[in-house]
Design a protein around this motif. Structure first.
Motif, PDB file in Angstrom:
ATOM      1  N   PHE A 597       0.847  -1.195   0.000  1.00 57.12           N
ATOM      2  CA  PHE A 597       0.000   0.000   0.000  1.00 57.12           C
ATOM      3  C   PHE A 597       0.880   1.241   0.000  1.00 57.12           C
ATOM      4  O   PHE A 597       2.078   1.188   0.289  1.00 57.12           O
ATOM      5  N   ASP A 598       0.275   2.373  -0.334  1.00 56.08           N
ATOM      6  CA  ASP A 598       0.969   3.654  -0.350  1.00 56.08           C
ATOM      7  C   ASP A 598       0.518   4.515   0.822  1.00 56.08           C
ATOM      8  O   ASP A 598      -0.630   4.420   1.280  1.00 56.08           O
ATOM      9  N   VAL A 599       1.416   5.388   1.269  1.00 53.23           N
ATOM     10  CA  VAL A 599       1.091   6.436   2.236  1.00 53.23           C
ATOM     11  C   VAL A 599       1.228   7.757   1.476  1.00 53.23           C
ATOM     12  O   VAL A 599       2.343   8.256   1.287  1.00 53.23           O
ATOM     13  N   PRO A 600       0.126   8.324   0.988  1.00 49.82           N
ATOM     14  CA  PRO A 600       0.224   9.486   0.100  1.00 49.82           C
ATOM     15  C   PRO A 600       1.018  10.650   0.675  1.00 49.82           C
ATOM     16  O   PRO A 600       1.679  11.375  -0.068  1.00 49.82           O
ATOM     17  N   ASP A 601       0.951  10.847   1.992  1.00 49.61           N
ATOM     18  CA  ASP A 601       1.635  12.000   2.575  1.00 49.61           C
ATOM     19  C   ASP A 601       2.883  11.588   3.352  1.00 49.61           C
ATOM     20  O   ASP A 601       3.228  12.206   4.358  1.00 49.61           O
ATOM     21  N   ILE A 602       3.593  10.563   2.876  1.00 47.07           N
ATOM     22  CA  ILE A 602       4.858  10.218   3.522  1.00 47.07           C
ATOM     23  C   ILE A 602       5.785  11.422   3.430  1.00 47.07           C
ATOM     24  O   ILE A 602       5.878  12.082   2.395  1.00 47.07           O
ATOM     25  N   ARG A 603       6.452  11.727   4.533  1.00 50.46           N
ATOM     26  CA  ARG A 603       7.241  12.951   4.645  1.00 50.46           C
ATOM     27  C   ARG A 603       8.620  12.789   4.021  1.00 50.46           C
ATOM     28  O   ARG A 603       9.218  11.711   4.097  1.00 50.46           O
ATOM     29  N   GLU A 604       9.103  13.862   3.396  1.00 47.01           N
ATOM     30  CA  GLU A 604      10.475  13.860   2.908  1.00 47.01           C
ATOM     31  C   GLU A 604      11.415  13.484   4.055  1.00 47.01           C
ATOM     32  O   GLU A 604      11.395  14.096   5.124  1.00 47.01           O
ATOM     33  N   GLY A 605      12.228  12.459   3.827  1.00 52.24           N
ATOM     34  CA  GLY A 605      13.142  11.998   4.858  1.00 52.24           C
ATOM     35  C   GLY A 605      12.560  10.980   5.813  1.00 52.24           C
ATOM     36  O   GLY A 605      13.277  10.410   6.640  1.00 52.24           O
ATOM     37  N   GLU A 606      11.259  10.716   5.712  1.00 50.79           N
ATOM     38  CA  GLU A 606      10.614   9.740   6.594  1.00 50.79           C
ATOM     39  C   GLU A 606      10.936   8.321   6.125  1.00 50.79           C
ATOM     40  O   GLU A 606      10.783   7.991   4.946  1.00 50.79           O
ATOM     41  N   LEU A 607      11.347   7.474   7.054  1.00 46.51           N
ATOM     42  CA  LEU A 607      11.734   6.105   6.725  1.00 46.51           C
ATOM     43  C   LEU A 607      10.813   5.086   7.373  1.00 46.51           C
ATOM     44  O   LEU A 607      11.204   3.935   7.589  1.00 46.51           O
ATOM     45  N   SER A 608       9.588   5.481   7.691  1.00 49.67           N
ATOM     46  CA  SER A 608       8.674   4.598   8.423  1.00 49.67           C
ATOM     47  C   SER A 608       8.410   3.301   7.661  1.00 49.67           C
ATOM     48  O   SER A 608       8.382   2.213   8.254  1.00 49.67           O
ATOM     49  N   MET A 609       8.247   3.386   6.348  1.00 49.74           N
ATOM     50  CA  MET A 609       7.885   2.188   5.600  1.00 49.74           C
ATOM     51  C   MET A 609       9.047   1.203   5.528  1.00 49.74           C
ATOM     52  O   MET A 609       8.866  -0.011   5.722  1.00 49.74           O
ATOM     53  N   SER A 610      10.245   1.699   5.245  1.00 53.13           N
ATOM     54  CA  SER A 610      11.395   0.784   5.203  1.00 53.13           C
ATOM     55  C   SER A 610      11.707   0.237   6.594  1.00 53.13           C
ATOM     56  O   SER A 610      12.092  -0.933   6.739  1.00 53.13           O
ATOM     57  N   ASP A 611      11.515   1.051   7.638  1.00 57.22           N
ATOM     58  CA  ASP A 611      11.750   0.561   9.000  1.00 57.22           C
ATOM     59  C   ASP A 611      10.771  -0.551   9.363  1.00 57.22           C
ATOM     60  O   ASP A 611      11.154  -1.569   9.963  1.00 57.22           O
ATOM     61  N   LEU A 612       9.501  -0.373   9.010  1.00 56.78           N
ATOM     62  CA  LEU A 612       8.505  -1.408   9.304  1.00 56.78           C
ATOM     63  C   LEU A 612       8.825  -2.694   8.533  1.00 56.78           C
ATOM     64  O   LEU A 612       8.696  -3.806   9.068  1.00 56.78           O
ATOM     65  N   TRP A 613       9.239  -2.541   7.286  1.00 56.60           N
ATOM     66  CA  TRP A 613       9.572  -3.733   6.493  1.00 56.60           C
ATOM     67  C   TRP A 613      10.719  -4.499   7.143  1.00 56.60           C
ATOM     68  O   TRP A 613      10.680  -5.731   7.246  1.00 56.60           O
ATOM     69  N   ARG A 614      11.730  -3.781   7.583  1.00 56.04           N
ATOM     70  CA  ARG A 614      12.882  -4.451   8.190  1.00 56.04           C
ATOM     71  C   ARG A 614      12.511  -5.142   9.504  1.00 56.04           C
ATOM     72  O   ARG A 614      13.074  -6.182   9.839  1.00 56.04           O
ATOM     73  N   GLN A 615      11.570  -4.529  10.235  1.00 61.89           N
ATOM     74  CA  GLN A 615      11.112  -5.204  11.455  1.00 61.89           C
ATOM     75  C   GLN A 615      10.371  -6.494  11.125  1.00 61.89           C
ATOM     76  O   GLN A 615      10.545  -7.505  11.799  1.00 61.89           O
ATOM     77  N   ALA A 616       9.547  -6.439  10.093  1.00 62.43           N
ATOM     78  CA  ALA A 616       8.729  -7.613   9.749  1.00 62.43           C
ATOM     79  C   ALA A 616       9.535  -8.657   8.980  1.00 62.43           C
ATOM     80  O   ALA A 616       9.304  -9.860   9.131  1.00 62.43           O
ATOM     81  N   PHE A 617      10.470  -8.187   8.126  1.00 59.09           N
ATOM     82  CA  PHE A 617      11.237  -9.093   7.274  1.00 59.09           C
ATOM     83  C   PHE A 617      12.730  -8.767   7.405  1.00 59.09           C
ATOM     84  O   PHE A 617      13.327  -8.174   6.501  1.00 59.09           O
ATOM     85  N   PRO A 618      13.345  -9.100   8.509  1.00 60.24           N
ATOM     86  CA  PRO A 618      14.749  -8.716   8.718  1.00 60.24           C
ATOM     87  C   PRO A 618      15.708  -9.311   7.705  1.00 60.24           C
ATOM     88  O   PRO A 618      16.821  -8.793   7.541  1.00 60.24           O
ATOM     89  N   ASP A 619      15.326 -10.378   7.011  1.00 57.21           N
ATOM     90  CA  ASP A 619      16.229 -11.041   6.071  1.00 57.21           C
ATOM     91  C   ASP A 619      15.890 -10.761   4.614  1.00 57.21           C
ATOM     92  O   ASP A 619      16.466 -11.371   3.717  1.00 57.21           O
ATOM     93  N   ARG A 620      14.953  -9.810   4.370  1.00 59.12           N
ATOM     94  CA  ARG A 620      14.558  -9.514   2.992  1.00 59.12           C
ATOM     95  C   ARG A 620      14.816  -8.045   2.677  1.00 59.12           C
ATOM     96  O   ARG A 620      14.591  -7.172   3.528  1.00 59.12           O
ATOM     97  N   PRO A 621      15.306  -7.742   1.475  1.00 54.82           N
ATOM     98  CA  PRO A 621      15.566  -6.343   1.116  1.00 54.82           C
ATOM     99  C   PRO A 621      14.266  -5.538   1.049  1.00 54.82           C
ATOM    100  O   PRO A 621      13.199  -6.085   0.751  1.00 54.82           O
ATOM    101  N   VAL A 622      14.380  -4.256   1.306  1.00 53.44           N
ATOM    102  CA  VAL A 622      13.213  -3.369   1.264  1.00 53.44           C
ATOM    103  C   VAL A 622      12.769  -3.200  -0.184  1.00 53.44           C
ATOM    104  O   VAL A 622      13.580  -2.854  -1.046  1.00 53.44           O
ATOM    105  N   PRO A 623      11.492  -3.435  -0.503  1.00 55.79           N
ATOM    106  CA  PRO A 623      11.008  -3.208  -1.876  1.00 55.79           C
ATOM    107  C   PRO A 623      11.123  -1.729  -2.250  1.00 55.79           C
ATOM    108  O   PRO A 623      11.035  -0.846  -1.394  1.00 55.79           O
ATOM    109  N   GLU A 624      11.302  -1.474  -3.532  1.00 50.13           N
ATOM    110  CA  GLU A 624      11.413  -0.086  -3.988  1.00 50.13           C
ATOM    111  C   GLU A 624      10.196   0.732  -3.565  1.00 50.13           C
ATOM    112  O   GLU A 624      10.324   1.914  -3.238  1.00 50.13           O
ATOM    113  N   ARG A 625       9.040   0.116  -3.561  1.00 50.77           N
ATOM    114  CA  ARG A 625       7.808   0.840  -3.215  1.00 50.77           C
ATOM    115  C   ARG A 625       7.885   1.459  -1.825  1.00 50.77           C
ATOM    116  O   ARG A 625       7.251   2.486  -1.551  1.00 50.77           O
TER     117      ARG A 625
END
Length: 631
Positions: A597-625
């Motif tokens: 899913f997308d977060v339309p108003d993700i902030r410049e410099g905000e890394l919430s999505m990549s941080d959440l992915w790494r928490q959930a999938f520590p052994d998988r690279p962060v998707p470009e999305r």
């Protein structure tokens, strides 16, 4: 060659900015992705960085209700055109110069975005890429970048048209006037900027003209400098040699970065962006606008993602009042500052592969030759002309501030060439009533107040008015935004004693949370949400408060109770993932993230999505999305 000034429109795939978030911005102002360190900087730059910091965007409301769903819609334009250039200004979007067409080559000199897609990069959240943006007041993309400006058509003594745009900036209390005209003899767009502090007290001043240029593999940027202050989104400012290594090619930048050039001190500040064939854009100005900057997104997954997110690949060349973009300058009460900027098509053959010193010398010679052939003097005799023929109407705040100053015998000396209109729109009706400019009504506490004010005179006006739930509420918001928590609490509570409202409860809840009274704050936010159950921004604040308090299961239950149309919004899906991870429901969190899913108003410099992915999938690279990294 006689130019014309007309109104037109262009149809683009558009995601509307939407209505403002009705909840006042009492919390800390959204921060840039990094703060500047003053270590090792010259004393003057360090002092300017420390001066004039802004902690709140109040009294503006945030613009964060847009989506990424686009449909065809028209953008209203004022168009200056002659045989050589066509300049298109978006009157409803901060006066942005969205297109500058060089008719001789058929080429757009500035990056012309093919879509209108807001994203969270401005001080009020919504921002869009492309064209030339005028930024005034405080560090960042200014509060009116997605708001209308006043505009008028003027005729110079030689019969040529001039477009005037103006507004009142509410945080710094500044009047800005922008006059634009096309040169009569050569291909050039002249812009005269005039800024006045109409008040008696000193204020902080900031200005940067941000010029987006379409990026290709052959793009190269030149400025009369050998060194620059460089930042790479970690807060440090290093004074670096820009020729070794050569940083002039945006496509080759390894990561997002800013270079604030240390110009050679000549009387013609300039910057230029050229393509491999030597064609491009030059920007020159009078001496007051002495700063120059290059911004690049960088050759990273996150940098490319950001550009796709915004609409296309580009970099920015910029001109500003200070050496760096972290600085604010002291502007005395009653002062007027002005300067002229000129935008020029350039052709400089043979410099694409030249070493930096010789390339800069060649480009500089052509910039000076082209600039020397122009004449911006037409803008002198029209500077004070009354703007009779209005093309667009901006906000009522300049008129209301003038009326407020008159009421209390305060100073408000506007520019002679601008005219503000109090208007009859609902956004400021309540304030017109208090000033005696409209008949009084009885505001409904179930409806969110449409606008807010700031400053001692507005507080005095409210204090002198009959005490109501709304007068107390507005005084609470002003105190809250300025950091006076005790006074804010007293007024919120006084407002609630008169009439119970979601707005005062929300303010009190935010205040309690900020002062460490977490349970009391959540209770107030819960009560507020029960009074305004369909208000998504309020539900988001409550969900965030529950998670921050470690009440993840309660947050999950609350999110599940919301209607699907709210739960499916990007920010709520982020909350749901966070709540699942905090509740040790990792499988559910992974499932939600894999739904992409997308977060339309993700902030410049905000890394919430990549941080959440790494928490959930520590052994998988962060998707470009989900990769929005800028470092």
């Amino acid at each position: 060659m006689t130019a014309s000034l007309t109104l037109a429109s262009v149809t683009l795939p558009t995601a509307p900015v939407g209505a403002p978030n009705p909840l006042p911005a009492v919390a800390a102002m959204p921060q840039a992705p990094y703060e500047a360190s003053t270590e090792g900087l010259p004393d003057a730059i360090a002092e300017n960085i420390r001066y004039g910091q802004v902690t709140s965007i109040h009294p503006y409301l945030l613009q964060d209700q847009y989506t990424r769903d686009r449909a065809a819609a028209s953008m209203r334009l004022a168009v200056l055109e002659n045989d050589l250039l066509r300049a298109e200004f978006a009157l409803g979007l901060g006066g942005r110069l969205v297109r500058l067409l060089d008719k001789a080559s058929g080429r757009d000199l500035v990056y012309r975005n093919a879509v209108f897609q807001p994203a969270n990069l401005a001080l009020r959240n919504a921002w869009f890429s492309g064209g030339v943006e005028w930024n005034i007041g405080m560090r960042g993309h200014w509060p009116l970048t997605c708001a209308p400006l006043y505009a008028a058509a003027l005729t110079a003594p030689d019969g040529e048209p001039v477009l005037r745009m103006w507004e009142y900036e509410r945080v710094r209390g500044l009047v800005v006037q922008i006059d634009a005209t096309l040169d009569s003899a050569v291909a050039a767009l002249h812009v005269r900027v005039r800024v006045r502090n109409p008040h008696a007290d000193e204020t902080s001043m900031y200005w940067w003209t941000n010029i987006a240029v379409a990026q290709t593999d052959g793009s190269r940027v030149f400025a009369p400098a050998t060194h620059a202050y460089q930042t790479q989104y970690d807060g440090s400012l290093a004074h670096v040699d820009i020729a070794s290594p050569d940083v002039s090619r945006p496509a080759g930048a390894p990561a997002a970065a800013d270079w604030f050039y240390t110009l050679d001190g000549s009387d013609l500040p300039w910057i230029a962006a050229l393509e491999a064939d030597g064609s491009g854009l030059g920007h020159v100005s009078s001496q007051r606008l002495s700063g120059r900057k290059l911004f690049v997104w960088g050759d990273t997954t996150g940098g490319h993602h950001w550009q796709k997110w915004l609409g296309g690949h580009y970099f920015e060349i910029q001109g500003g009042l200070a050496a760096t973009q972290y600085e604010h300058l002291r502007m005395p009460g009653g002062a007027t500052w002005e300067w002229t900027e000129t935008f020029l098509p350039l052709q400089v053959d043979g410099v694409s592969s030249e070493e930096w010193p010789s390339a800069v010398e060649a480009v500089g010679a052509e910039v000076r030759r082209a600039a020397g052939a122009t004449d911006a003097s037409r803008l002198d005799p029209v500077a004070d002309l009354d703007p009779v023929e209005l093309l667009n109407v901006g906000s009522p705040w300049g008129a209301l501030e003038a009326a407020l100053a008159t009421r209390y015998g305060a100073v408000f000396q506007s520019l002679p060439g601008v005219r503000f209109v109090a208007g009859d729109d609902e956004d400021a009706r309540y304030w017109r009533e208090l000033l005696g400019l409209a008949s009084a009504t009885d505001p409904d506490p179930t409806t969110a107040p449409a606008s807010y004010v700031a400053g001692a005179l507005w507080d005095r006006l409210l204090a002198e008015a009959p005490a109501t739930w709304l007068t107390h509420y507005h005084r609470a918001v002003m105190a809250h935004a300025s950091g006076d928590h005790a006074r804010a609490a007293a007024h919120y509570e006084a407002s609630l004693r008169q009439r119970r409202s979601a707005w005062a409860l929300r303010g009190l809840g935010q205040l309690r949370m900020a002062t460490g009274e977490t349970d009391a704050g959540i209770a107030a936010l819960t009560d507020a949400a029960s009074l305004a159950p369909d208000l998504a921004p309020l539900a988001l604040e409550l969900g965030e408060a529950l998670l921050s308090a470690g009440r993840a299961e309660e947050a999950s239950g609350f999110l599940a109770s919301l209607p699907p149309s709210t739960r499916d919004l990007g920010r709520f899906r982020v909350l749901a993932v966070r709540a699942a991870l905090a509740s040790e429901a990792a499988d559910e969190a992974r499932r939600m993230l894999e739904d992409e899913f997308d977060v339309p108003d993700i902030r410049e410099g905000e890394l919430s999505m990549s941080d959440l992915w790494r928490q959930a999938f520590p052994d998988r690279p962060v998707p470009e999305r989900y990769d929005f990294s800028m470092a």
